[in-house]
Design an enzyme around this catalytic site. Structure first.
Site, PDB file in Angstrom:
ATOM      1  N   ASP A 118       3.353 -13.952  -9.943  1.00  7.98           N
ATOM      2  CA  ASP A 118       2.305 -14.737  -9.275  1.00  7.98           C
ATOM      3  C   ASP A 118       2.454 -14.698  -7.752  1.00  7.98           C
ATOM      4  OD1 ASP A 118       1.366 -15.361 -11.755  1.00  7.98           O
ATOM      5  OD2 ASP A 118       1.868 -17.489 -11.697  1.00  7.98           O
ATOM      6  N   HIS A 160       9.416 -15.662 -12.696  1.00 10.75           N
ATOM      7  CA  HIS A 160       9.606 -17.025 -12.178  1.00 10.75           C
ATOM      8  C   HIS A 160       9.508 -18.019 -13.323  1.00 10.75           C
ATOM      9  CE1 HIS A 160       5.229 -16.745 -12.149  1.00 10.75           C
ATOM     10  NE2 HIS A 160       5.106 -18.019 -11.862  1.00 10.75           N
ATOM     11  N   ASP A 175       3.772 -20.946 -18.008  1.00  5.93           N
ATOM     12  CA  ASP A 175       2.832 -19.907 -18.472  1.00  5.93           C
ATOM     13  C   ASP A 175       3.398 -18.494 -18.290  1.00  5.93           C
ATOM     14  OD1 ASP A 175       2.505 -20.243 -15.669  1.00  5.93           O
ATOM     15  OD2 ASP A 175       0.513 -19.332 -15.756  1.00  5.93           O
ATOM     16  N   HIS A 176       4.668 -18.415 -17.898  1.00  2.00           N
ATOM     17  CA  HIS A 176       5.364 -17.125 -17.842  1.00  2.00           C
ATOM     18  C   HIS A 176       6.617 -17.119 -18.717  1.00  2.00           C
ATOM     19  CE1 HIS A 176       3.035 -15.365 -14.410  1.00  2.00           C
ATOM     20  NE2 HIS A 176       2.677 -16.630 -14.366  1.00  2.00           N
ATOM     21  N   HIS A 192      -2.037 -12.697 -13.481  1.00  2.00           N
ATOM     22  CA  HIS A 192      -3.301 -13.339 -13.888  1.00  2.00           C
ATOM     23  C   HIS A 192      -4.508 -12.462 -13.592  1.00  2.00           C
ATOM     24  CE1 HIS A 192      -1.758 -17.440 -14.710  1.00  2.00           C
ATOM     25  NE2 HIS A 192      -0.845 -17.144 -13.789  1.00  2.00           N
ATOM     26  N   HIS A 196       5.539 -18.774  -3.938  1.00  2.00           N
ATOM     27  CA  HIS A 196       4.882 -19.410  -5.092  1.00  2.00           C
ATOM     28  C   HIS A 196       5.885 -20.338  -5.772  1.00  2.00           C
ATOM     29  CE1 HIS A 196       2.269 -19.854  -8.571  1.00  2.00           C
ATOM     30  NE2 HIS A 196       3.226 -19.418  -9.360  1.00  2.00           N
ATOM     31  N   HIS A 200       7.692 -20.733 -14.175  1.00  2.00           N
ATOM     32  CA  HIS A 200       6.530 -21.490 -14.675  1.00  2.00           C
ATOM     33  C   HIS A 200       6.320 -21.278 -16.181  1.00  2.00           C
ATOM     34  CE1 HIS A 200       4.611 -21.961 -10.433  1.00  2.00           C
ATOM     35  NE2 HIS A 200       5.482 -22.916 -10.709  1.00  2.00           N
TER      36      HIS A 200
HETATM   37 ZN   LIG Z   1       3.342 -19.290 -11.521  1.00  2.00          ZN
END
Ligand SMILES: [Zn+2]
Length: 255
Positions: free
Chosen positions: A133, A56, A60-61, A171, A114, A58
């Site tokens: 996530d 996805h 942080d990915h 995570h 998400h 985001h």
């Molecule tokens: Zn995420």
């Protein structure tokens, strides 16, 4: 030959994971939270990066994608619904598509909730699933772009994978997830076993993942919204599972 994996922390609580096909030498990183720890893992293993499989959009990915792509000229595979928000995409995929990492073959499973276009990668032969996530050990992702009902349907899809499926998530949230889950199912024996195991792992600074679908079905309240005791535990006996799920998710947001 079975797939090999290497798991490591990125940023503060993100997981990076490499997936390696020993037969062809192909290696994928699932998401790219940041380039440096992924480079370190490649160096430690001697594996050569051929693919980035994105779950996805985001940051942080995806923050590490550009640097890894520039250096390794690897292929970037991303969900069709979010490709415009992800850098350097080579191939977009949706539900039912196949993705190859060397000779390792994954099915794409769409898991919106998400984010609207979130996907998971399911490697049937090796019984491995990379779920980003959407599903965490004893938890699930926040419902940011979708509805609770969508997220529940996505989790039910993942729950339908074989019990032995090893789950790699985005995570390390297991400790906090267990503390919350105990408030929903204080008498769940599988959850108590998981708590004891996770405490030992965390005390030794070991990862609590991969987990398995079988373990999560027994102990993860977000996969158990259709279990009568769970519905009763949140005062919603007889209500539709998606509504029970929404209540559990809302409680976790306040926890
Ligand atoms: Zn995420």
């Amino acid at each position: 030959m079975p797939a090999e994996t290497r798991l490591f922390l990125c940023r503060s609580d993100n997981y990076g994971v490499l997936l390696h096909d020993p037969e062809t030498g192909a290696t994928a990183t699932i998401d790219a939270p940041e380039a440096a720890p992924i480079e370190a893992a490649l160096k430690a293993t001697g594996w050569k990066l051929t693919d980035i499989l994105v779950t996805h959009h985001h940051a942080d990915h995806t923050d590490g994608i550009r640097a890894l792509k520039d250096k390794h000229k690897c292929r970037v595979v991303a969900p069709a619904g979010e490709a415009a928000k992800i850098p350097a995409v080579d191939k977009t995929v949706r539900e039912g598509d196949k993705v190859q990492v060397g000779k390792l073959a994954a099915d794409v499973i769409e898991t919106p909730g998400h984010t609207a276009g979130h996907i998971a990668y399911w490697f049937d032969r090796d019984k491995l699933a990379f779920v980003g996530d959407t599903l965490f050990s004893i938890g699930c992702g926040r419902v940011i772009e979708g509805t609770p009902e969508q997220m529940w349907r996505s989790l039910v899809k993942l729950r339908g994978l074989p019990d032995v499926t090893r789950i790699f998530c985005g995570h390390e949230y297991t400790g906090a997830n267990i503390r919350f889950a105990r408030t929903i199912e204080p008498n769940n024996k599988a959850l108590a076993v998981r708590e004891a195991q996770a405490k030992q792992q965390i005390a030794k600074s070991e990862p609590t993942i991969p987990t398995t679908i079988g373990e999560e079905k027994q102990a993860n309240p977000f996969l158990r919204a259709d279990v009568p005791e769970v519905a009763a535990g949140v005062g919603m006996a007889g209500k539709p599972a998606a509504e029970v799920f929404a209540e559990i998710r809302a409680r976790k947001n306040r926890f």
